[in-house]
Design a protein around this motif. Structure first.
Motif, PDB file in Angstrom:
ATOM      1  N   GLU A   3       0.807  -1.353  -0.044  1.00  0.00           N
ATOM      2  CA  GLU A   3       0.206   0.037   0.057  1.00  0.00           C
ATOM      3  C   GLU A   3       0.723   1.421  -0.034  1.00  0.00           C
ATOM      4  OE1 GLU A   3      -2.335  -0.775   3.242  1.00  0.00           O
ATOM      5  OE2 GLU A   3      -3.306  -2.207   2.632  1.00  0.00           O
ATOM      6  N   ARG A  46      -5.332  -4.384  -0.266  1.00  0.00           N
ATOM      7  CA  ARG A  46      -5.684  -4.452   1.014  1.00  0.00           C
ATOM      8  C   ARG A  46      -6.717  -5.609   1.205  1.00  0.00           C
ATOM      9  NH1 ARG A  46      -5.114  -1.380   5.960  1.00  0.00           N
ATOM     10  NH2 ARG A  46      -6.419  -2.773   7.617  1.00  0.00           N
ATOM     11  N   SER A 101     -12.817  -3.588   2.073  1.00  0.00           N
ATOM     12  CA  SER A 101     -11.917  -3.348   0.843  1.00  0.00           C
ATOM     13  C   SER A 101     -12.714  -3.463  -0.267  1.00  0.00           C
ATOM     14  CB  SER A 101     -10.835  -4.553   1.016  1.00  0.00           C
ATOM     15  OG  SER A 101     -10.082  -4.121   2.187  1.00  0.00           O
ATOM     16  N   ILE A 120     -14.452  -0.321  -1.201  1.00  0.00           N
ATOM     17  CA  ILE A 120     -13.531   0.662  -1.629  1.00  0.00           C
ATOM     18  C   ILE A 120     -13.274   0.503  -3.048  1.00  0.00           C
ATOM     19  CG2 ILE A 120     -11.162   1.388  -1.266  1.00  0.00           C
ATOM     20  CD1 ILE A 120     -11.148   0.827   1.514  1.00  0.00           C
ATOM     21  N   LEU A 178      -8.232   4.224  -5.519  1.00  0.00           N
ATOM     22  CA  LEU A 178      -9.271   3.596  -4.734  1.00  0.00           C
ATOM     23  C   LEU A 178      -9.252   1.893  -5.043  1.00  0.00           C
ATOM     24  CD1 LEU A 178     -12.114   6.000  -4.552  1.00  0.00           C
ATOM     25  CD2 LEU A 178     -10.854   5.367  -2.766  1.00  0.00           C
ATOM     26  N   TYR A 235      -5.805   0.439  -4.119  1.00  0.00           N
ATOM     27  CA  TYR A 235      -5.849   0.155  -2.506  1.00  0.00           C
ATOM     28  C   TYR A 235      -6.490  -0.744  -2.150  1.00  0.00           C
ATOM     29  CZ  TYR A 235      -6.100   1.482   2.486  1.00  0.00           C
ATOM     30  OH  TYR A 235      -6.074   1.509   3.771  1.00  0.00           O
ATOM     31  N   GLY A 236      -7.970  -0.584  -2.398  1.00  0.00           N
ATOM     32  CA  GLY A 236      -8.853  -1.708  -2.057  1.00  0.00           C
ATOM     33  C   GLY A 236      -8.322  -3.211  -2.450  1.00  0.00           C
ATOM     34  N   ALA A 258     -16.233   1.579  -4.869  1.00  0.00           N
ATOM     35  CA  ALA A 258     -16.485   3.000  -4.913  1.00  0.00           C
ATOM     36  C   ALA A 258     -15.531   3.577  -6.064  1.00  0.00           C
ATOM     37  CB  ALA A 258     -15.938   3.649  -3.691  1.00  0.00           C
ATOM     38  N   GLY A 259     -14.359   2.891  -6.285  1.00  0.00           N
ATOM     39  CA  GLY A 259     -13.404   3.346  -7.060  1.00  0.00           C
ATOM     40  C   GLY A 259     -14.068   3.087  -8.687  1.00  0.00           C
TER      41      GLY A 259
END
Length: 110
Positions: free
Chosen positions: A24, A57, A84, A87, A50, A53-54, A90-91
């Motif tokens: 990350e 993660r 995650s 996320i 996003l 990262y998600g 959302a991205g």
């Protein structure tokens, strides 16, 4: 593969904080640094952040022990993996909205 901790119990543990710092931090930064010069819609770097990262993660949550009070929430998935996934979702929504805006550079969504 894990490491025995003096007060961590009999089960070896993975240094998941180090994995997270690498994936990350260093890997995500390098990926975004490489993509920074590409021509994308304004705001697309946020979507890339996003999503990646998600994803990182979610994968790294397999090396962590689930929260004691929650355990596994949905089959083999932990709360961290579900969050995650949100996320990443959302991205993807941000990326979709930016692509549908039709304007490659501009703030017509705000």
């Amino acid at each position: 593969m894990g490491h025995d901790l003096p007060r961590g119990g009999p089960v070896p543990r993975h240094p998941s904080q180090l994995y997270e710092a690498f994936m990350e931090g260093a890997v995500l930064f390098t990926l975004l640094w490489i993509l920074r010069k590409k021509s994308f819609h304004d705001g697309m770097m946020v979507a890339f952040f996003l999503i990646n990262y998600g994803t990182f993660r979610f994968f790294l949550e397999f090396f962590r022990e689930p929260d004691v009070q929650l355990g596994f929430i949905l089959g083999p998935l932990t709360m961290g993996q579900l969050l995650s996934s949100a996320i990443v979702g959302a991205g993807l929504v941000v990326a979709l909205l930016l692509r549908r805006s039709g304007c490659p550079h501009g703030n017509n969504l705000i």
